[in-house]
Design a protein around this motif. Structure first.
Motif, PDB file in Angstrom:
ATOM      1  N   VAL A  76       0.828  -1.207   0.000  1.00 53.98           N
ATOM      2  CA  VAL A  76       0.000   0.000   0.000  1.00 53.98           C
ATOM      3  C   VAL A  76       0.864   1.258   0.000  1.00 53.98           C
ATOM      4  CG1 VAL A  76      -1.671   1.338   1.342  1.00 53.98           C
ATOM      5  CG2 VAL A  76      -2.018  -1.101   1.011  1.00 53.98           C
ATOM      6  N   VAL A  77       1.936   1.275   0.774  1.00 48.31           N
ATOM      7  CA  VAL A  77       2.765   2.476   0.837  1.00 48.31           C
ATOM      8  C   VAL A  77       3.451   2.739  -0.508  1.00 48.31           C
ATOM      9  CG1 VAL A  77       5.008   1.595   1.671  1.00 48.31           C
ATOM     10  CG2 VAL A  77       4.202   3.821   2.425  1.00 48.31           C
ATOM     11  N   LEU A  78       3.731   1.699  -1.259  1.00 44.91           N
ATOM     12  CA  LEU A  78       4.302   1.898  -2.599  1.00 44.91           C
ATOM     13  C   LEU A  78       3.271   2.510  -3.546  1.00 44.91           C
ATOM     14  CD1 LEU A  78       6.418  -1.361  -2.924  1.00 44.91           C
ATOM     15  CD2 LEU A  78       7.268   0.984  -2.684  1.00 44.91           C
ATOM     16  N   ILE A  79       2.026   2.087  -3.442  1.00 46.55           N
ATOM     17  CA  ILE A  79       0.961   2.675  -4.262  1.00 46.55           C
ATOM     18  C   ILE A  79       0.720   4.132  -3.848  1.00 46.55           C
ATOM     19  CG2 ILE A  79      -1.493   2.532  -4.868  1.00 46.55           C
ATOM     20  CD1 ILE A  79      -1.212  -0.552  -4.403  1.00 46.55           C
ATOM     21  N   VAL A  80       0.719   4.368  -2.549  1.00 43.90           N
ATOM     22  CA  VAL A  80       0.554   5.739  -2.043  1.00 43.90           C
ATOM     23  C   VAL A  80       1.675   6.629  -2.571  1.00 43.90           C
ATOM     24  CG1 VAL A  80       0.606   7.166   0.045  1.00 43.90           C
ATOM     25  CG2 VAL A  80      -0.736   5.069   0.012  1.00 43.90           C
ATOM     26  N   ALA A  81       2.889   6.114  -2.566  1.00 44.38           N
ATOM     27  CA  ALA A  81       4.027   6.887  -3.071  1.00 44.38           C
ATOM     28  C   ALA A  81       3.859   7.192  -4.562  1.00 44.38           C
ATOM     29  CB  ALA A  81       5.326   6.130  -2.823  1.00 44.38           C
ATOM     30  N   MET A  86       2.661  11.222  -8.638  1.00 46.08           N
ATOM     31  CA  MET A  86       1.792  11.759  -9.689  1.00 46.08           C
ATOM     32  C   MET A  86       1.309  13.157  -9.320  1.00 46.08           C
ATOM     33  SD  MET A  86      -0.658   8.839 -11.324  1.00 46.08           S
ATOM     34  CE  MET A  86      -1.159   8.013  -9.831  1.00 46.08           C
ATOM     35  N   MET A  87       0.937  13.341  -8.056  1.00 49.55           N
ATOM     36  CA  MET A  87       0.477  14.667  -7.621  1.00 49.55           C
ATOM     37  C   MET A  87       1.612  15.683  -7.689  1.00 49.55           C
ATOM     38  SD  MET A  87      -2.428  14.106  -4.700  1.00 49.55           S
ATOM     39  CE  MET A  87      -1.324  13.687  -3.397  1.00 49.55           C
ATOM     40  N   LEU A  88       2.815  15.278  -7.325  1.00 49.92           N
ATOM     41  CA  LEU A  88       3.957  16.181  -7.405  1.00 49.92           C
ATOM     42  C   LEU A  88       4.197  16.623  -8.842  1.00 49.92           C
ATOM     43  CD1 LEU A  88       6.450  17.577  -6.136  1.00 49.92           C
ATOM     44  CD2 LEU A  88       7.711  15.467  -6.635  1.00 49.92           C
ATOM     45  N   PRO A  93       4.128  22.242 -12.475  1.00 50.03           N
ATOM     46  CA  PRO A  93       3.887  23.356 -13.400  1.00 50.03           C
ATOM     47  C   PRO A  93       3.123  24.515 -12.778  1.00 50.03           C
ATOM     48  CG  PRO A  93       3.328  21.277 -14.445  1.00 50.03           C
ATOM     49  CD  PRO A  93       3.598  20.994 -12.994  1.00 50.03           C
ATOM     50  N   SER A  94       2.292  24.259 -11.794  1.00 46.71           N
ATOM     51  CA  SER A  94       1.514  25.340 -11.179  1.00 46.71           C
ATOM     52  C   SER A  94       2.298  26.087 -10.106  1.00 46.71           C
ATOM     53  CB  SER A  94       0.220  24.794 -10.574  1.00 46.71           C
ATOM     54  OG  SER A  94       0.501  24.004  -9.447  1.00 46.71           O
ATOM     55  N   SER A  95       3.496  25.604  -9.788  1.00 51.12           N
ATOM     56  CA  SER A  95       4.266  26.252  -8.722  1.00 51.12           C
ATOM     57  C   SER A  95       5.389  27.132  -9.255  1.00 51.12           C
ATOM     58  CB  SER A  95       4.864  25.194  -7.789  1.00 51.12           C
ATOM     59  OG  SER A  95       5.819  24.422  -8.494  1.00 51.12           O
ATOM     60  N   PRO A 111       2.838  25.712   0.307  1.00 55.30           N
ATOM     61  CA  PRO A 111       4.187  26.215   0.558  1.00 55.30           C
ATOM     62  C   PRO A 111       5.219  25.179   0.096  1.00 55.30           C
ATOM     63  CG  PRO A 111       2.832  26.308   2.549  1.00 55.30           C
ATOM     64  CD  PRO A 111       2.090  25.503   1.538  1.00 55.30           C
ATOM     65  N   LEU A 112       6.224  25.638  -0.612  1.00 53.26           N
ATOM     66  CA  LEU A 112       7.251  24.737  -1.136  1.00 53.26           C
ATOM     67  C   LEU A 112       7.908  23.932  -0.018  1.00 53.26           C
ATOM     68  CD1 LEU A 112       8.967  23.685  -3.474  1.00 53.26           C
ATOM     69  CD2 LEU A 112      10.488  25.647  -3.115  1.00 53.26           C
ATOM     70  N   THR A 113       8.169  24.568   1.110  1.00 53.76           N
ATOM     71  CA  THR A 113       8.827  23.857   2.214  1.00 53.76           C
ATOM     72  C   THR A 113       7.962  22.706   2.732  1.00 53.76           C
ATOM     73  OG1 THR A 113       7.987  25.526   3.751  1.00 53.76           O
ATOM     74  CG2 THR A 113      10.246  25.795   2.985  1.00 53.76           C
ATOM     75  N   ALA A 114       6.647  22.905   2.764  1.00 53.64           N
ATOM     76  CA  ALA A 114       5.752  21.840   3.224  1.00 53.64           C
ATOM     77  C   ALA A 114       5.733  20.685   2.234  1.00 53.64           C
ATOM     78  CB  ALA A 114       4.342  22.384   3.436  1.00 53.64           C
ATOM     79  N   VAL A 115       5.753  20.990   0.949  1.00 48.89           N
ATOM     80  CA  VAL A 115       5.774  19.934  -0.078  1.00 48.89           C
ATOM     81  C   VAL A 115       7.073  19.142   0.010  1.00 48.89           C
ATOM     82  CG1 VAL A 115       5.788  19.485  -2.563  1.00 48.89           C
ATOM     83  CG2 VAL A 115       4.215  21.183  -1.620  1.00 48.89           C
ATOM     84  N   VAL A 116       8.193  19.849   0.148  1.00 52.78           N
ATOM     85  CA  VAL A 116       9.496  19.181   0.256  1.00 52.78           C
ATOM     86  C   VAL A 116       9.558  18.341   1.529  1.00 52.78           C
ATOM     87  CG1 VAL A 116      11.978  19.577   0.555  1.00 52.78           C
ATOM     88  CG2 VAL A 116      10.707  20.858  -1.180  1.00 52.78           C
ATOM     89  N   ALA A 117       9.094  18.881   2.642  1.00 54.82           N
ATOM     90  CA  ALA A 117       9.118  18.135   3.904  1.00 54.82           C
ATOM     91  C   ALA A 117       8.241  16.888   3.823  1.00 54.82           C
ATOM     92  CB  ALA A 117       8.656  19.032   5.054  1.00 54.82           C
ATOM     93  N   HIS A 118       7.043  17.019   3.247  1.00 51.13           N
ATOM     94  CA  HIS A 118       6.146  15.865   3.107  1.00 51.13           C
ATOM     95  C   HIS A 118       6.784  14.810   2.204  1.00 51.13           C
ATOM     96  CE1 HIS A 118       2.467  13.558   2.912  1.00 51.13           C
ATOM     97  NE2 HIS A 118       2.441  13.668   1.591  1.00 51.13           N
ATOM     98  N   GLY A 119       7.337  15.239   1.094  1.00 53.29           N
ATOM     99  CA  GLY A 119       7.969  14.293   0.166  1.00 53.29           C
ATOM    100  C   GLY A 119       9.180  13.602   0.758  1.00 53.29           C
TER     101      GLY A 119
END
Length: 137
Positions: A76-81, A86-88, A93-95, A111-119
């Motif tokens: 499941v975690v591989l599918i979630v990733a 895909m969302m990233l 392009p919108s960022s 916020p870019l920092t939140a996206v980077v931290a989550h990823g």
């Protein structure tokens, strides 16, 4: 090590929850017209639902010692990733500097920092889950 995975997963979930809050607050649930948003509702909800399901499977493994739950969490975690990646790719392009063409999409407010931290946290979680599952095999 299994508890480290749980902590990493919870951190990732908290950061994802923050991004979901930003997305919802800026109208993400209301943007259903094709082309208005780069993140379709099925992708966002699928990512969240599977992530919660994977966390539940991991918790079952921790509490009950059921190895099958650990393997399920790994799959499941591989599918979630994959959904997250895909969302990233759809968000990038919108960022950037051409984001004005994207309009006022909800995901443009991430916020870019939140996206980077989550990823980063998500990547660490995936790696740790795989290592723990393979080590127990």
């Amino acid at each position: 090590m299994r508890l480290v995975v749980l902590c990493a997963w919870l951190l990732t979930a908290a950061l994802g929850g923050y991004l979901a809050t930003v997305w919802i607050r800026h109208g993400g649930l209301r943007q259903r017209t094709p082309g208005v948003t780069r993140l379709p509702l099925w992708l966002v909800l699928g990512h969240v639902t599977l992530a919660v399901g994977g966390l539940a499977a991991w918790s079952t493994y921790l509490l009950g010692g059921v190895r099958g739950s650990a393997w399920a969490a790994c799959v499941v975690v591989l599918i979630v990733a994959a959904f997250g990646f895909m969302m990233l790719l759809r968000w990038l392009p919108s960022s950037g500097r051409h984001s004005q063409a994207a309009g006022a999409t909800a995901e443009r407010h991430f916020p870019l920092t939140a996206v980077v931290a989550h990823g980063t946290s998500a990547g660490a979680t995936v790696l740790l889950v795989i290592l723990v599952v393979l080590r127990q095999a």
